[in-house]
Scaffold this motif. Structure first.
Motif, PDB file in Angstrom:
ATOM      1  N   GLY A   1      -1.227 -23.189 -22.865  1.00 43.69           N
ATOM      2  CA  GLY A   1      -1.337 -23.951 -21.852  1.00 43.69           C
ATOM      3  C   GLY A   1      -0.753 -23.474 -20.401  1.00 43.69           C
ATOM      4  N   VAL A   2      -1.184 -24.170 -19.282  1.00 40.95           N
ATOM      5  CA  VAL A   2      -0.316 -23.686 -18.195  1.00 40.95           C
ATOM      6  C   VAL A   2       1.053 -24.334 -17.831  1.00 40.95           C
ATOM      7  CG1 VAL A   2      -0.738 -23.601 -15.519  1.00 40.95           C
ATOM      8  CG2 VAL A   2      -2.748 -23.668 -17.334  1.00 40.95           C
ATOM      9  N   GLY A   3       1.307 -25.372 -17.948  1.00 44.91           N
ATOM     10  CA  GLY A   3       2.663 -26.238 -17.564  1.00 44.91           C
ATOM     11  C   GLY A   3       3.611 -25.594 -18.438  1.00 44.91           C
ATOM     12  N   VAL A   4       4.922 -25.440 -17.980  1.00 45.32           N
ATOM     13  CA  VAL A   4       6.145 -25.077 -18.928  1.00 45.32           C
ATOM     14  C   VAL A   4       7.045 -26.186 -18.622  1.00 45.32           C
ATOM     15  CG1 VAL A   4       5.571 -22.913 -19.213  1.00 45.32           C
ATOM     16  CG2 VAL A   4       6.693 -23.706 -17.135  1.00 45.32           C
ATOM     17  N   ASP A   5       6.798 -27.687 -18.399  1.00 45.90           N
ATOM     18  CA  ASP A   5       7.919 -28.566 -18.158  1.00 45.90           C
ATOM     19  C   ASP A   5       8.347 -28.713 -19.252  1.00 45.90           C
ATOM     20  OD1 ASP A   5       6.764 -28.628 -15.771  1.00 45.90           O
ATOM     21  OD2 ASP A   5       5.505 -30.235 -15.890  1.00 45.90           O
ATOM     22  N   ASN A   6       7.909 -28.497 -20.450  1.00 42.97           N
ATOM     23  CA  ASN A   6       8.827 -28.805 -21.883  1.00 42.97           C
ATOM     24  C   ASN A   6       9.555 -27.622 -22.251  1.00 42.97           C
ATOM     25  OD1 ASN A   6       6.123 -27.611 -22.213  1.00 42.97           O
ATOM     26  ND2 ASN A   6       6.233 -27.919 -24.290  1.00 42.97           N
ATOM     27  N   ILE A   7       9.735 -26.673 -21.266  1.00 49.87           N
ATOM     28  CA  ILE A   7      10.597 -25.601 -21.834  1.00 49.87           C
ATOM     29  C   ILE A   7      11.621 -25.325 -20.698  1.00 49.87           C
ATOM     30  CG2 ILE A   7      10.647 -22.922 -22.123  1.00 49.87           C
ATOM     31  CD1 ILE A   7       7.700 -23.243 -22.881  1.00 49.87           C
ATOM     32  N   ASP A   8      12.889 -25.273 -21.301  1.00 48.71           N
ATOM     33  CA  ASP A   8      14.070 -25.062 -20.387  1.00 48.71           C
ATOM     34  C   ASP A   8      14.022 -23.604 -19.866  1.00 48.71           C
ATOM     35  OD1 ASP A   8      16.528 -24.716 -19.122  1.00 48.71           O
ATOM     36  OD2 ASP A   8      17.449 -26.312 -20.244  1.00 48.71           O
ATOM     37  N   LEU A   9      13.515 -23.159 -18.906  1.00 43.58           N
ATOM     38  CA  LEU A   9      13.193 -21.806 -18.196  1.00 43.58           C
ATOM     39  C   LEU A   9      14.729 -21.160 -17.904  1.00 43.58           C
ATOM     40  CD1 LEU A   9      10.148 -22.009 -15.986  1.00 43.58           C
ATOM     41  CD2 LEU A   9      10.134 -21.165 -18.310  1.00 43.58           C
ATOM     42  N   ASP A  10      15.389 -22.067 -17.354  1.00 42.25           N
ATOM     43  CA  ASP A  10      17.049 -21.570 -17.096  1.00 42.25           C
ATOM     44  C   ASP A  10      17.550 -20.960 -18.520  1.00 42.25           C
ATOM     45  OD1 ASP A  10      16.594 -22.111 -14.380  1.00 42.25           O
ATOM     46  OD2 ASP A  10      17.452 -23.809 -14.314  1.00 42.25           O
ATOM     47  N   ALA A  11      17.531 -21.804 -19.311  1.00 39.45           N
ATOM     48  CA  ALA A  11      18.237 -21.421 -20.683  1.00 39.45           C
ATOM     49  C   ALA A  11      17.739 -20.465 -21.226  1.00 39.45           C
ATOM     50  CB  ALA A  11      18.259 -22.681 -21.605  1.00 39.45           C
ATOM     51  N   ALA A  12      16.379 -20.090 -21.267  1.00 43.06           N
ATOM     52  CA  ALA A  12      15.553 -18.918 -21.743  1.00 43.06           C
ATOM     53  C   ALA A  12      15.916 -17.748 -21.147  1.00 43.06           C
ATOM     54  CB  ALA A  12      14.044 -19.296 -21.759  1.00 43.06           C
ATOM     55  N   THR A  13      15.958 -17.701 -19.584  1.00 41.34           N
ATOM     56  CA  THR A  13      16.344 -16.484 -19.186  1.00 41.34           C
ATOM     57  C   THR A  13      17.746 -16.189 -19.200  1.00 41.34           C
ATOM     58  OG1 THR A  13      14.694 -17.208 -17.129  1.00 41.34           O
ATOM     59  CG2 THR A  13      16.423 -15.588 -16.708  1.00 41.34           C
ATOM     60  N   GLU A  14      18.701 -17.395 -19.354  1.00 44.24           N
ATOM     61  CA  GLU A  14      20.174 -16.921 -19.631  1.00 44.24           C
ATOM     62  C   GLU A  14      20.458 -16.110 -20.829  1.00 44.24           C
ATOM     63  OE1 GLU A  14      22.298 -20.441 -19.203  1.00 44.24           O
ATOM     64  OE2 GLU A  14      21.686 -20.969 -17.237  1.00 44.24           O
ATOM     65  N   HIS A  15      19.427 -16.481 -21.996  1.00 47.99           N
ATOM     66  CA  HIS A  15      19.725 -16.018 -23.450  1.00 47.99           C
ATOM     67  C   HIS A  15      18.699 -14.788 -23.559  1.00 47.99           C
ATOM     68  CE1 HIS A  15      21.577 -19.730 -23.768  1.00 47.99           C
ATOM     69  NE2 HIS A  15      22.171 -19.614 -25.048  1.00 47.99           N
ATOM     70  N   GLY A  16      18.232 -14.453 -22.509  1.00 48.70           N
ATOM     71  CA  GLY A  16      17.258 -13.190 -22.618  1.00 48.70           C
ATOM     72  C   GLY A  16      15.858 -13.606 -23.116  1.00 48.70           C
ATOM     73  N   VAL A  17      15.422 -14.657 -23.209  1.00 50.99           N
ATOM     74  CA  VAL A  17      14.184 -15.015 -24.195  1.00 50.99           C
ATOM     75  C   VAL A  17      13.053 -14.990 -23.094  1.00 50.99           C
ATOM     76  CG1 VAL A  17      12.979 -16.685 -25.253  1.00 50.99           C
ATOM     77  CG2 VAL A  17      15.385 -16.200 -25.661  1.00 50.99           C
ATOM     78  N   VAL A  18      12.116 -14.299 -23.121  1.00 52.53           N
ATOM     79  CA  VAL A  18      10.768 -14.419 -22.247  1.00 52.53           C
ATOM     80  C   VAL A  18       9.807 -15.371 -22.572  1.00 52.53           C
ATOM     81  CG1 VAL A  18       8.522 -13.118 -21.885  1.00 52.53           C
ATOM     82  CG2 VAL A  18      10.652 -11.825 -22.045  1.00 52.53           C
TER      83      VAL A  18
END
Length: 527
Positions: free
Chosen positions: A73-90
């Motif tokens: 889908g479009v929205g990513v409100d249910n995903i912690d983007l900062d945490a993903a980026t910090e852990h190198g997760v795309v």
């Protein structure tokens, strides 16, 4: 073998690329509790979700082997983007999959609204045959106002033209040339509101668009106009809409979304002039399959070392480059954000210039961040460090990046320039040792401003008493001035004044500032 955990219900055909991949073990389990999810993610390389599962920092930290998170889908409100980026997760999403479904649903709502179809059917269910009560209106010859002319807005416009409606559109990135290519009229928001017989909104929901269609906007509309919202709840002020329908100003509304959902007890649902559905814009077999297919292909592509089409978070860079660039991240975004809030017209070109120490490194990430800062005024959180270039390209904005040896006396200098169909504006900033980010030039004026907090930009004549009059008026409004900077090119000529204040400036205060003698323009912004 890659292990992919699918946490929410998805179309089986949509995830077929994963099911058929010989190097993937797809695990579909939409019933995991939070504790079970934390255990399950430990051994997977990818997670795919819709909107139900919350991919929190805790989940990401438990996923020791995680490489990619897919949002069907479009929205990513249910995903912690900062945490993903910090852990190198795309993080990848599927922004295009529901375009057609949402556009078609909008047209279905438009026709239902025009011809009172749900209301008439409801009467039939009550065994009542009341033809005179449900006299509708034709679409032919009517004007459809489209606010937000992205993918969905364009699709709606094309379908409305098929109904022989006249279409007038407003979008911050739409100019006359683009409108001509799409075969629609181009207008300001006010012009669209004034001309529309039917008004449909297709913008993201963010600070700039929350209650965009409020009481004042509705008052600009024709008596008997109709309003549709199949985009995001909150773009239309629901209290104002309710009152406008009750008063007869607005003839009816069609709503697929509400500010708070589910909305089964909403007052608008008590009005016979309202047509509503429970957020069905993307609820088609094809849309569900499309978003699942798009995200499945991107997840596969990333796991296999390829390039994804719809990344959401920051791309990875080397630690050495990150060490050099990271001090400039805030400066870059704030320069773009500042300039986007003071420039007038439709964006056509953005140029970013680097000099001094910045000429020795790959500045592409900084340019992306500057573009993100510019575009977020109109697009919100959907634009990010990764998709900024593509988003700008989709909007027809040309991006230039240049490097120069001229530093104008600074160790490093970053300049952002915006060209619109009305003007060209520029802003420059640097990092001062121990003092952090600074704006050091705005157009031709030299200043020294921290790009943070509540700012007031005043264009005025360099005459005695101007500063004092501004200070006195702000005092009347209980506005405390933190800093003040004045820049001028010559004595008695044009000048700028930039103030930082302790709270946001109310519209009444801004209007009164604009009425002060020798002041030409007042612009207020928050960074």
């Amino acid at each position: 073998m890659y292990r992919v955990l699918i946490c929410d219900p998805l179309s089986e055909e949509g995830i077929r690329p994963l099911l058929d991949a010989e190097d993937v073990e797809a695990i579909a389990d939409p019933s995991l509790s939070h504790e079970e999810l934390l255990e399950a993610v430990k051994s997977v390389q990818a997670i795919i979700v819709r909107s139900q599962t919350q991919v929190t920092r805790e989940v990401i930290e438990h996923a020791e082997n995680l490489q990619v998170i897919g949002r069907a889908g479009v929205g990513v409100d249910n995903i912690d983007l900062d945490a993903a980026t910090e852990h190198g997760v795309v993080v990848v999403n599927a922004p295009d999959g529901n375009t057609i479904s949402t556009a078609e649903h909008t047209m279905a709502m438009l026709m239902s609204l025009a011809r009172n179809i749900p209301q008439a059917y409801h009467q039939l269910q009550q065994k009542r045959w009341e033809r005179k009560k449900f006299v509708g209106v034709e679409l032919k010859g009517k004007t459809l106002g489209v606010v937000g002319f992205g993918r969905i807005g364009r699709e709606v416009a094309q379908r409305a033209k098929g109904q022989r409606m006249k279409v007038i559109a407003y979008d911050p990135f739409l100019n006359q040339e683009k409108a001509d290519k799409a075969g629609v009229d181009h207008g300001t928001l006010q012009e669209v509101l004034q001309q529309a017989d039917f008004l449909t909104v297709h913008t993201p929901l963010m600070e700039e668009t929350k209650h965009l269609i409020d009481r004042e906007a509705i008052q600009l509309m024709k008596p008997g106009a109709r309003i549709l919202n199949c985009a995001r709840g909150g773009i239309v002020d629901e209290d104002a809409l309710y009152q406008a329908i009750q008063s007869g100003k607005i003839a009816g509304a069609a709503l697929d979304v509400f500010e708070e959902e589910p909305a089964t007890e909403h007052p608008l649902l008590s009005l016979t002039e309202v047509v509503a559905t429970p957020h069905l814009g993307a609820s088609t077999v094809e849309a569900q399959e499309n978003v699942a297919t798009d995200v499945s292909y991107d997840v596969l592509e990333h796991l296999r070392g390829g390039t994804v089409r719809n990344p959401v978070n920051m791309p990875s860079v080397s630690s050495e480059m990150m060490e050099q660039l990271s001090p400039y991240f805030k400066l870059s975004e704030r320069l773009g954000a500042f300039l986007s809030r003071v420039v007038e017209g439709t964006l056509e070109r953005v140029s970013v210039y680097y000099s001094g120490e910045l000429t020795d490194v790959d500045t592409t990430p900084l340019t992306r961040i500057a573009i993100k800062g510019i575009l977020r005024r109109h697009i919100g959180q959907r634009v990010n460090d990764v998709n900024a270039f593509k988003t700008a390209s989709d909007k027809g904005i040309v991006i230039n990046e240049q490097k120069s040896t001229s530093t104008k006396g600074f160790t490093n200098l970053l300049t952002v320039e915006i060209e619109t169909d009305q003007e060209k504006r520029s802003i420059a900033g640097t990092l001062l040792n121990g003092l952090g980010a600074r704006i050091v030039q705005l157009d031709q004026y030299s200043i020294d401003v921290v790009p943070d907090g509540n700012l007031i930009l005043i264009h005025h004549k360099d005459q005695p008493g101007a500063i004092g009059r501004v200070g006195s008026l702000l005092s009347e409004h209980n506005m405390n001035i933190a800093t003040m900077q004045v820049g001028r090119t010559n004595q008695g000529g044009d000048a700028v004044m930039v103030l930082t204040v302790d709270k946001e400036v109310e519209s009444e205060c801004q209007d009164r500032l604009g009425e002060i003698t020798d002041i030409n323009k007042v612009q207020c912004l928050t960074l």
